[in-house]
Design a protein around this motif. Structure first.
Motif, PDB file in Angstrom:
ATOM      1  N   SER A  65       0.815  -1.200   0.000  1.00 51.90           N
ATOM      2  CA  SER A  65       0.000   0.000   0.000  1.00 51.90           C
ATOM      3  C   SER A  65       0.857   1.262   0.000  1.00 51.90           C
ATOM      4  O   SER A  65       0.590   2.220  -0.731  1.00 51.90           O
ATOM      5  N   TYR A 157      -4.258   0.860  -5.288  1.00 54.19           N
ATOM      6  CA  TYR A 157      -4.313   1.005  -3.838  1.00 54.19           C
ATOM      7  C   TYR A 157      -5.726   0.810  -3.293  1.00 54.19           C
ATOM      8  O   TYR A 157      -5.902   0.437  -2.134  1.00 54.19           O
ATOM      9  N   ASP A 161      -5.761  -1.762  -0.347  1.00 55.14           N
ATOM     10  CA  ASP A 161      -6.150  -1.253   0.964  1.00 55.14           C
ATOM     11  C   ASP A 161      -7.451  -1.879   1.454  1.00 55.14           C
ATOM     12  O   ASP A 161      -7.618  -2.129   2.656  1.00 55.14           O
ATOM     13  N   VAL A 175      -4.803   2.221   8.126  1.00 56.41           N
ATOM     14  CA  VAL A 175      -4.604   3.541   7.522  1.00 56.41           C
ATOM     15  C   VAL A 175      -3.448   4.276   8.196  1.00 56.41           C
ATOM     16  O   VAL A 175      -2.631   4.926   7.531  1.00 56.41           O
ATOM     17  N   LEU A 178      -0.154   2.716   6.968  1.00 61.04           N
ATOM     18  CA  LEU A 178       0.112   2.890   5.528  1.00 61.04           C
ATOM     19  C   LEU A 178       0.608   4.306   5.248  1.00 61.04           C
ATOM     20  O   LEU A 178       1.479   4.516   4.394  1.00 61.04           O
ATOM     21  N   VAL A 224     -11.473   3.738   3.576  1.00 63.05           N
ATOM     22  CA  VAL A 224     -11.015   2.392   3.922  1.00 63.05           C
ATOM     23  C   VAL A 224     -11.975   1.740   4.913  1.00 63.05           C
ATOM     24  O   VAL A 224     -12.275   0.546   4.810  1.00 63.05           O
TER      25      VAL A 224
END
Length: 278
Positions: A65, A157, A161, A175, A178, A224
């Motif tokens: 990611s 991504y 993700d 998150v 990443l 996400v």
């Protein structure tokens, strides 16, 4: 998709368009993006330190990611050096829902209804139509490879993700880490590509980059989270309504022309959103 998730993704789309506008109007696109990525990384690190350490199965997804997010930002930064917000942004975002839909349906086996599929397709057509001026208005075509590279990275991504957050079973944790990795990878890549010229200077760059980081982090955290509750392709498509907000920002704040072609494209985007909710 529930109404709460639906409205949350639309809010995330507005935040996404806002941070792109900050990068586009900045005196230094590269410098602004460096600040944005760095501040995102710091926000992520602070949040990550309050949570459990990611499991071993999560780290391959996090590294992947971070790499793809950095590629997206590099492509987008270079595209904005050659084109306007109302042209680069639609190209960079427009083809991603189509790619994501195919990946989700063919390889991930996610169920997407006919209405949702139709909405994704109409949404994508509207976004691509909005970008047609690059061929008809004599604008620089040097933006094209960078914009399409950003589109491919967006699709990449989105899938990575969505799956990675499910493996982590904690969207906030995923998150946070990443963006820590993305900040490190992006800074290293830009220093290698542009050297000391990529370093941010001036309070305007730092202000725009910091505001953009807050908007970007919030936008993607919501996206996400939504991908853990709804089909990835559907969330990705709804998030592309940021194009609608981008056009409005350009029209109301930057004085860009609202041509009949732009108005038609915006109508197609709105129709695509409605179809995903029927």
């Amino acid at each position: 998709m529930s109404l709460i998730v639906f409205l949350s993704v639309l809010g995330a789309a507005l935040l996404h368009a806002s941070w792109n506008a900050l990068v586009r109007v900045g005196a230094s696109r590269v410098g602004t993006m460096m600040v944005l990525s760095g501040v995102q990384g710091l926000i992520g690190l602070v949040i990550a330190m309050t949570m459990d350490w990611p499991g071993a199965a999560v780290w391959p997804w996090l590294v992947a990611s971070g790499v793809v997010h950095s590629a997206y930002k590099i492509f987008l930064t270079f595209a904005y050096e050659h084109g306007d917000l109302s042209r680069v942004y639609p190209l960079a975002r427009g083809t991603a829902p189509m790619i994501t839909l195919m990946v989700g349906a063919i390889w991930l086996g996610e169920a997407v209804s006919m209405n949702e599929t139709a909405g994704i397709v109409v949404l994508g057509v509207g976004i691509l139509a909005l970008a047609r001026g690059v061929w008809t208005s004599g604008e620089s075509r040097r933006m094209l490879p960078f914009a399409f590279g950003a589109a491919c990275a967006t699709a990449g991504y989105t899938v990575v993700d969505g799956l990675g957050a499910r493996v982590a079973e904690d969207a906030a944790l995923f998150v946070a880490w990443l963006f820590v990795l993305d900040g490190i990878i992006f800074a290293a890549a830009m220093l290698a590509l542009r050297g000391r010229g990529s370093l941010p200077t001036g309070w305007r760059v730092w202000t725009a980059g910091s505001l953009g980081a807050a908007a970007s982090y919030g936008s993607y955290a919501v996206a996400v989270w939504a991908m853990t509750l709804a089909p990835i392709a559907l969330v990705a498509a709804l998030r592309e309504t940021s194009i609608l907000f981008g056009v409005l920002i350009g029209w109301l704040m930057f004085g860009e022309r609202m041509t009949p072609g732009k108005a038609l494209s915006v109508a197609l985007i709105a129709a695509g959103v409605v179809l995903t909710r029927i």
